[in-house]
Write a protein that holds these residues in place. Structure first.
Motif, PDB file in Angstrom:
ATOM      1  N   ARG A  85     -93.094   0.038  91.443  1.00 57.50           N
ATOM      2  CA  ARG A  85     -93.529   1.207  90.668  1.00 57.50           C
ATOM      3  C   ARG A  85     -94.108   0.754  89.334  1.00 57.50           C
ATOM      4  NH1 ARG A  85     -93.615   4.705  94.824  1.00 57.50           N
ATOM      5  NH2 ARG A  85     -91.620   4.687  95.934  1.00 57.50           N
ATOM      6  N   SER A  87     -93.027   1.840  86.475  1.00 62.22           N
ATOM      7  CA  SER A  87     -91.916   1.719  85.542  1.00 62.22           C
ATOM      8  C   SER A  87     -90.755   0.970  86.202  1.00 62.22           C
ATOM      9  CB  SER A  87     -91.451   3.106  85.085  1.00 62.22           C
ATOM     10  OG  SER A  87     -90.265   3.017  84.332  1.00 62.22           O
ATOM     11  N   ASN A  90     -87.888   3.291  87.204  1.00 64.67           N
ATOM     12  CA  ASN A  90     -88.078   3.945  88.498  1.00 64.67           C
ATOM     13  C   ASN A  90     -87.765   2.999  89.649  1.00 64.67           C
ATOM     14  OD1 ASN A  90     -88.882   6.330  87.266  1.00 64.67           O
ATOM     15  ND2 ASN A  90     -91.054   5.782  87.287  1.00 64.67           N
ATOM     16  N   GLN A  94     -84.853   3.563  92.341  1.00 64.68           N
ATOM     17  CA  GLN A  94     -85.200   3.522  93.759  1.00 64.68           C
ATOM     18  C   GLN A  94     -84.328   2.523  94.513  1.00 64.68           C
ATOM     19  OE1 GLN A  94     -89.161   2.484  96.444  1.00 64.68           O
ATOM     20  NE2 GLN A  94     -88.787   1.463  94.525  1.00 64.68           N
TER      21      GLN A  94
END
Length: 366
Positions: A85, A87, A90, A94
């Motif tokens: 991702r 970021s 994130n 995840q």
């Protein structure tokens, strides 16, 4: 060939990865190798654990293979579904549920192998527990029969005491009539007079009673001793029947409990080793920078998303256009005289048929 197999194990898109550099392919081959060898360890671990349960090699290997394939599929899914991702937060969010799942799998895999690695120590703990259980079982079974044996022993003692009391009574009567004859007690007259005869008769009657009592009590004592022997035999039989159950105290749960009684630091090292192996693919993908494959995969997914969005927009506009045309067509049909007359004729025919049917129904009722 091996490289292609490990890339397959990594869960990566092989078509996209085929267009990437050799270094990128090697990275995913390494991830796939980790997934494969983790599944292999899971197969060995499950087969050993099941062997301790079923005690059958082929059954253990069969079900262990199913477990190994399940772990392989889960690990491949965990690694294959991780996406890079924009970021890092994130990416961590995840990866967090996948990381937790990897930890659970690592603990499950490591436990049976820990049982095998520390088998000698576990056997020693189990032997101590078996000895304790055998002693406790013996005490429990013995206590179960002890009450009846004590009661029979008490009855035998009472029967023997009854005979002894009678013997003392007979001996006392014997001394009485002997001293009467000697003149040292009783009437004090030497010789066998009427008093002597009376005391002699009492002694002889008591002696006869003693003989009868000895015979009767001997039979009763023999019966009680036979009952004690039967109880001892039942005790030995019960111990023989229960001892194999305690001796077979060697199941999977017993071994896990014995493992928990060992020093926890060496056991923890094995668990940490498997945690490292199992979570390595997730950590590698999480910590690695965005590579060529990730860019191409993101571009591919973005292209698909754009294409799906375009198709959805086109279908929406087509529906709006079709609805607009249909509204205009039906609005024009409202002004068509020919269509009006045709509809009117059809409606009149239907109304006439309904009136005739109603008339026939009413007539039949009357």
């Amino acid at each position: 060939m091996i490289k292609k197999f490990f890339i397959l194990c990594s869960g990566a898109d092989r078509d996209i990865l085929a267009t990437c550099s050799n270094g990128e392919q090697n990275k995913f081959a390494g991830i796939g190798a980790t997934v494969f060898f983790t599944a292999l360890l899971a197969w060995i671990s499950a087969s050993y654990a099941l062997y301790t349960v079923f005690d059958n090699l082929f059954t253990s290997i069969f079900f262990g293979s199913i477990w190994g394939l399940l772990i392989f599929n889960l690990d491949r899914f965990i690694v294959g579904t991780l996406r890079k991702r924009k970021s890092k937060i994130n990416e961590v969010l995840q990866a967090l549920p996948r990381f937790l799942l990897a930890i659970i799998i690592a603990i499950v895999i490591s436990k049976p192998l820990e049982l095998k690695i520390y088998q000698k120590e576990i056997d020693a703990v189990l032997q101590e527990e078996r000895n304790s259980k055998l002693m406790a079982n013996k005490d429990q079974v013995t206590a179960y029969f002890q009450k009846d044996r004590d009661a029979l022993t008490t009855e035998i003692d009472l029967l023997k005491k009854e005979v002894k009391t009678k013997e003392e009574e007979v001996n006392q009567l014997y001394n009485t009539y002997i001293t009467e004859a000697e003149g040292t007690s009783g009437t004090g007259k030497l010789g066998k007079g009427p008093v002597y005869e009376e005391k002699r008769e009492k002694h002889d009657a008591a002696l006869a009673e003693l003989q009868t009592l000895k015979t009767t009590n001997a039979e009763k004592i023999l019966q009680k001793e036979n009952e004690i022997t039967a109880l001892n035999n039942a005790l030995e039989k019960q111990l023989l029947e229960s001892s194999p159950i305690v001796s077979n105290f060697d199941g999977l749960m017993a071994r896990i409990n014995a493992l928990n009684k060992l020093p926890w630091i060496p056991v923890l090292f094995i668990t940490l080793l498997f945690l490292t192996i199992e979570t390595a693919p997730v950590l590698i993908k999480l910590l690695a920078s965005k590579g060529e494959y990730d860019f191409k995969l993101a571009d591919n997914e973005e292209a698909r998303a754009t294409w799906m969005s375009q198709k959805s927009y086109q279908r929406k506009k087509q529906l709006e256009t079709d609805q607009s045309l249909n509204d205009k067509i039906y609005e024009d049909l409202k002004q068509d005289e020919e269509l009006y007359q045709k509809k009117r004729k059809t409606a009149m025919e239907i109304a006439n048929l309904q009136a005739e049917a109603f008339y026939k129904q009413q007539k039949s009722v009357l």
